[in-house]
Design an enzyme around this catalytic site. Structure first.
Site, PDB file in Angstrom:
ATOM      1  N   LYS A 172       0.881  -1.189   0.000  1.00  0.00           N
ATOM      2  CA  LYS A 172       0.000   0.000   0.000  1.00  0.00           C
ATOM      3  C   LYS A 172       0.908   1.226   0.000  1.00  0.00           C
ATOM      4  CE  LYS A 172      -1.950   3.141   1.723  1.00  0.00           C
ATOM      5  NZ  LYS A 172      -1.714   4.476   1.126  1.00  0.00           N
ATOM      6  N   GLU A 250       8.441   2.866  11.495  1.00  0.00           N
ATOM      7  CA  GLU A 250       9.503   3.874  11.322  1.00  0.00           C
ATOM      8  C   GLU A 250       8.809   5.215  11.139  1.00  0.00           C
ATOM      9  OE1 GLU A 250      12.604   3.941  11.795  1.00  0.00           O
ATOM     10  OE2 GLU A 250      12.845   1.786  12.075  1.00  0.00           O
ATOM     11  N   CYS A 284      13.075  11.918   6.848  1.00  0.00           N
ATOM     12  CA  CYS A 284      12.953  11.654   8.287  1.00  0.00           C
ATOM     13  C   CYS A 284      14.282  11.899   8.985  1.00  0.00           C
ATOM     14  CB  CYS A 284      12.493  10.217   8.502  1.00  0.00           C
ATOM     15  SG  CYS A 284      13.504   9.043   7.608  1.00  0.00           S
ATOM     16  N   GLU A 385       8.278  17.853  14.287  1.00  0.00           N
ATOM     17  CA  GLU A 385       8.773  17.594  12.932  1.00  0.00           C
ATOM     18  C   GLU A 385       8.027  18.497  11.943  1.00  0.00           C
ATOM     19  OE1 GLU A 385       7.758  13.951  10.734  1.00  0.00           O
ATOM     20  OE2 GLU A 385       9.907  13.696  10.415  1.00  0.00           O
TER      21      GLU A 385
HETATM   22  P1  NAD Z   1       1.656   9.440   6.696  1.00  0.00           P
HETATM   23  O1  NAD Z   1       1.693   8.929   8.090  1.00  0.00           O
HETATM   24  O2  NAD Z   1       0.676  10.483   6.354  1.00  0.00           O
HETATM   25  O3  NAD Z   1       1.361   8.228   5.668  1.00  0.00           O
HETATM   26  C1  NAD Z   1       2.185   7.094   5.587  1.00  0.00           C
HETATM   27  C2  NAD Z   1       1.397   5.950   4.987  1.00  0.00           C
HETATM   28  O4  NAD Z   1       0.372   5.560   5.905  1.00  0.00           O
HETATM   29  C3  NAD Z   1       0.685   6.303   3.679  1.00  0.00           C
HETATM   30  O5  NAD Z   1       0.753   5.208   2.789  1.00  0.00           O
HETATM   31  C4  NAD Z   1      -0.735   6.537   4.132  1.00  0.00           C
HETATM   32  O6  NAD Z   1      -1.691   6.321   3.101  1.00  0.00           O
HETATM   33  C5  NAD Z   1      -0.874   5.488   5.216  1.00  0.00           C
HETATM   34  N1  NAD Z   1      -1.963   5.720   6.189  1.00  0.00           N
HETATM   35  C6  NAD Z   1      -2.635   6.857   6.447  1.00  0.00           C
HETATM   36  N2  NAD Z   1      -3.569   6.638   7.402  1.00  0.00           N
HETATM   37  C7  NAD Z   1      -3.471   5.347   7.745  1.00  0.00           C
HETATM   38  C8  NAD Z   1      -4.156   4.520   8.685  1.00  0.00           C
HETATM   39  N3  NAD Z   1      -5.141   4.997   9.447  1.00  0.00           N
HETATM   40  N4  NAD Z   1      -3.794   3.211   8.795  1.00  0.00           N
HETATM   41  C9  NAD Z   1      -2.795   2.717   8.033  1.00  0.00           C
HETATM   42  N5  NAD Z   1      -2.121   3.452   7.111  1.00  0.00           N
HETATM   43  C10 NAD Z   1      -2.452   4.750   6.987  1.00  0.00           C
HETATM   44  O7  NAD Z   1       3.154   9.890   6.340  1.00  0.00           O
HETATM   45  P2  NAD Z   1       3.662  10.624   5.029  1.00  0.00           P
HETATM   46  O8  NAD Z   1       3.200  12.041   5.047  1.00  0.00           O
HETATM   47  O9  NAD Z   1       3.371   9.780   3.837  1.00  0.00           O
HETATM   48  O10 NAD Z   1       5.261  10.577   5.242  1.00  0.00           O
HETATM   49  C11 NAD Z   1       5.967  11.525   5.980  1.00  0.00           C
HETATM   50  C12 NAD Z   1       6.308  10.970   7.343  1.00  0.00           C
HETATM   51  O11 NAD Z   1       7.041   9.763   7.192  1.00  0.00           O
HETATM   52  C13 NAD Z   1       7.221  11.895   8.146  1.00  0.00           C
HETATM   53  O12 NAD Z   1       6.786  11.925   9.482  1.00  0.00           O
HETATM   54  C14 NAD Z   1       8.581  11.214   8.060  1.00  0.00           C
HETATM   55  O13 NAD Z   1       9.462  11.505   9.112  1.00  0.00           O
HETATM   56  C15 NAD Z   1       8.183   9.782   8.042  1.00  0.00           C
HETATM   57  N6  NAD Z   1       9.262   8.954   7.483  1.00  0.00           N
HETATM   58  C16 NAD Z   1       9.965   8.162   8.335  1.00  0.00           C
HETATM   59  C17 NAD Z   1      11.008   7.386   7.850  1.00  0.00           C
HETATM   60  C18 NAD Z   1      11.782   6.484   8.768  1.00  0.00           C
HETATM   61  O14 NAD Z   1      12.359   5.521   8.276  1.00  0.00           O
HETATM   62  N7  NAD Z   1      11.821   6.743  10.071  1.00  0.00           N
HETATM   63  C19 NAD Z   1      11.338   7.437   6.498  1.00  0.00           C
HETATM   64  C20 NAD Z   1      10.598   8.267   5.656  1.00  0.00           C
HETATM   65  C21 NAD Z   1       9.548   9.022   6.157  1.00  0.00           C
END
Ligand code: NAD
Length: 483
Positions: A172, A250, A284, A385
Site C-alpha cells: 500500500k 519507522e 525523516c 517535525e
Molecule cells: P503518513 O503517516 O501520512 O502516511 C504514511 C502511509 O500511511 C501512507 O501510505 C498513508 O496512506 C498510510 N496511512 C494513512 N492513514 C493510515 C491509517 N489509518 N492506517 C494505516 N495506514 C495509513 O506519512 P507521510 O506524510 O506519507 O510521510 C511523511 C512521514 O514519514 C514523516 O513523518 C517522516 O518523518 C516519516 N518517514 C519516516 C522514515 C523512517 O524511516 N523513520 C522514512 C521516511 C519518512
C-alpha cells in the site's frame, strides 16, 4: 484517459475510482491516474496472498535470488527513466532521485543474496542425547505501508526482504506518490514470483490501512510514515480480533547536527546544507536542529547563509536545480505555518522563508531553504517535525550543553556531530540517544546494506535493512530432537 490498475493475484485490476497524481513542480502536469482499491480488492488480495504461501514455500532460495536479482537489475537498467518519474511525481531534485533509484536497485541485489544466506543453528542441549535446532521461517502475509518521500527506496527496503525470506506481500504505497510504486510493481510482476505473492493496493491509507490490518490473515505490518499514523497502525495491530499482528514502525525525526568549536567548518557547512535542505528537507533523517557552540557560532552561520544563497530552487527535473518543490499544497501550508510560528516564538528568520507560486513559468509548491537563528530548543520549531526545507540554529556554550540539547527531543532517529576531536566524537557516539550517529557526515544519507532505524518516538520494533531485517520478516523456531 488511462488509469493504472491495482495488481491482485497476478492480474491487473481496475478500480471504480481513481487518484490524480500531480507534478509538484508544475501543477498543470498530471503524472497519471491510479486506481483506488476498495474493500473487495483488499479481501481478494489477502485471499490470494494467503493462498500463495504454499507456492512461495516451493520456491528454492536460488529462484528467490533470481527473481530479486532480476528486479534489482531492471531498476538499474532503467535508472534514468525511473528517476525522472520519481522527480516528476515527488519533486526531489533529479540527482537525489537518481541516488534513490540506485539505492532501490542495490537493496534488491543485497536481499537477492540474503535469500541464499538464510541460516539456522544447532545447539547442544543441556539434556543427554537431545539436540536443539534453531531455524527461521517466513512470517506469512506482510502488509507494507509506505510514505511518499522515498517512493521507491522505502518500498524496496520492505518488499525485498519480505520476498527474500519467503513472505507474501500486500503493498500500500502513499496516495501522493503512486507512480513509482506502480512502476516497481510492473517490474515485480515479471520477476517470477508466483501469482498472489505480491499485490499492489493503491488508495487512501485511512481506508486501506484498517481494511488490511483488521484482517487476521495478515500476519505482519511494516509501516513508515508519521508518528500519528504510526500510533494508529500500532493500535489496530493490537486491538484487532484474532492474533496480534507483528508490527514495525519507522516514524518522524527532529535530528540534531552538532557543530563543536574544533570542527572543520567547511565540512560542517556542507553537512548542514545537505542534511537540512537536500531532498527539500523532506527526509525523516533531515538535520532540522543545528546545535552550534558559541565560539564558532557566528562564523558558522555566516558561512552557512552564504552557501545557502548558492542553492537553486526550481523544477525538480531542470538542469542545475538543487532544491525542488515541496510535495503538495498541504505540506506547503504546514511549512509556512511553522515559519510564522518560528517568528512568533522569537527566533530570527536569517535566510529564506519565501514561497514562490511559480518559477520559470511553472506553477508549483516552491519554498526557499529557510534558516532560523537565535532559536531555543524549547520552541515548537525545534521540537516538532516540520518536514520541509527549514532548519533552526541553537547556540550553546560548550560540548556538554550541545549533547544535552541534542538529546532533548521526543525523537531519536539520526544525529550528527562535526568535530576533529576523537575524544568528543567517541563521547557523542556513546551518549546520543538515537539509532544512527554520523560523525563529520550529514544526518541523512545512509548505506543500503546496514541497519536503519531509531529510538524513542522515531521507531518501534526491529531494525530495517541489512541482515537485521530478518528479525522482522522471519519467525524463529526452536526444535528439540531426541533421536
Ligand atoms: P503518513 O503517516 O501520512 O502516511 C504514511 C502511509 O500511511 C501512507 O501510505 C498513508 O496512506 C498510510 N496511512 C494513512 N492513514 C493510515 C491509517 N489509518 N492506517 C494505516 N495506514 C495509513 O506519512 P507521510 O506524510 O506519507 O510521510 C511523511 C512521514 O514519514 C514523516 O513523518 C517522516 O518523518 C516519516 N518517514 C519516516 C522514515 C523512517 O524511516 N523513520 C522514512 C521516511 C519518512
Amino acid at each position: 484517459m488511462t488509469v493504472k490498475p491495482n495488481f491482485i493475484n497476478g492480474k491487473w485490476v481496475e478500480g471504480r475510482t481513481h487518484l490524480e497524481n500531480v507534478n509538484p513542480s508544475d501543477t498543470s502536469d498530471v503524472v497519471g491516474y491510479f486506481s483506488i482499491a476498495n474493500q473487495a480488492d483488499v479481501s481478494a488480495a489477502i485471499e490470494a496472498a494467503t493462498e500463495s504461501k504454499h507456492k512461495l514455500s516451493a520456491l528454492t532460495p536460488q529462484q528467490r535470488f533470481d527473481a530479486l536479482d532480476f528486479i534489482g537489475s531492471e531498476i538499474y537498467q532503467r535508472l534514468d527513466e525511473l528517476a525522472d518519474l520519481l522527480a516528476r511525481e515527488e519533486g526531489k531534485a533529479l540527482l537525489d532521485a537518481k541516488a534513490e533509484v540506485n539505492r532501490a536497485s542495490q537493496i534488491f541485489k543485497f536481499f537477492a543474496g540474503e535469500a541464499l544466506r538464510i541460516q539456522g543453528e544447532i545447539v547442544a542441549s543441556t539434556r543427554p542425547n537431545m539436540s536443539v535446532e534453531i531455524t527461521r521461517e517466513p512470517v506469512g502475509v506482510v502488509a507494507v505501508i509506505s510514505p511518499w518521500n522515498f517512493p521507491i527506496a522505502i518500498p524496496a527496503w520492505k518488499i525485498a526482504p519480505a520476498l527474500a525470506y519467503g513472505n507474501a506481500v500486500l503493498f500500500k504505497p502513499s496516495e501522493l506518490a503512486p507512480a513509482s510504486a506502480w512502476a516497481l510493481t510492473e517490474i515485480i510482476s515479471r520477476s517470477g514470483f508466483p501469482s498472489g505473492s505480491f499485490n499492489l493496493l493503491m488508495g487512501y491509507g485511512r481506508d486501506l490501512g484498517p481494511a488490511m490490518i483488521h484482517d487476521s490473515r495478515v500476519d505482519a505490518v511494516t509501516f513508515t510514515g508519521s508518528e500519528g499514523t504510526g500510533r494508529l497502525v500500532a493500535t489496530s495491530c493490537v486491538s484487532r480480533k484474532g492474533h496480534i499482528a507483528r508490527f514495525q514502525l519507522e516514524m518522524g525525526g527532529k535530528n540534531p547536527l552538532v557543530v563543536l568549536d574544533d570542527a572543520d567548518l567547511d565540512v560542517a557547512v556542507e553537512c548542514a546544507v545537505n542534511g537540512a535542505f537536500f531532498s527539500t528537507g523532506q527526509r525523516c533523517t533531515a538535520s532540522s536542529r543545528l546545535i552550534v557552540t558559541e565560539k564558532i557560532h557566528d562564523e558558522f552561520v555566516s558561512r552557512l547563509i552564504k552557501r545557502m544563497s548558492q542553492l537553486k530552487v526550481g523544477d525538480a527535473r531542470a538542469e542545475g536545480t538543487s532544491i525542488g518543490p515541496v510535495i503538495d499544497q498541504n505540506q506547503l501550508k504546514k511549512d509556512l505555518q511553522f515559519i510564522q510560528i518560528g517568528k512568533d516564538e522569537g527566533a530570527h528568520l536569517a535566510c529564506g522563508g519565501v514561497h514562490h507560486s511559480h518559477i520559470s513559468g511553472r506553477n508549483g509548491f516552491y519554498l526557499e531553504p529557510t534558516l532560523f537563528t537565535n532559536a531555543s530548543n524549547q520552541m515548537r520549531i525545534c521540537q516538532e517535525e516540520i518536514f520541509g526545507p527549514i532548519a533552526a540554529v541553537i547556540r550553546v556554550k560548550d560540548a556538554e550543553e550541545a549533547l544535552q540539547v541534542a538529546n532533548d527531543t521526543p525523537y531519536g532517529l539520526s544525529a550528527g556531530v562535526c568535530t576533529t576531536s576523537l575524544k568528543q566524537a567517541s563521547k557523542f557516539k556513546r551518549e546520543l540517544l538515537v539509532g544512527m550517529v554520523m560523525i563529520n557526515a550529514p544526518t541523512a544519507g545512509v548505506d543500503p546494506h546496514v541497519p536503519f532505524g531509531g529510538r524513542k518516538s522515531s521507531s518501534f520494533g526491529t531494525r530495517e535493512q541489512g541482515r537485521y531485517a530478518s528479525d522482522f520478516y522471519t519467525v524463529v523456531k526452536t526444535t528439540y530432537v531426541n533421536p
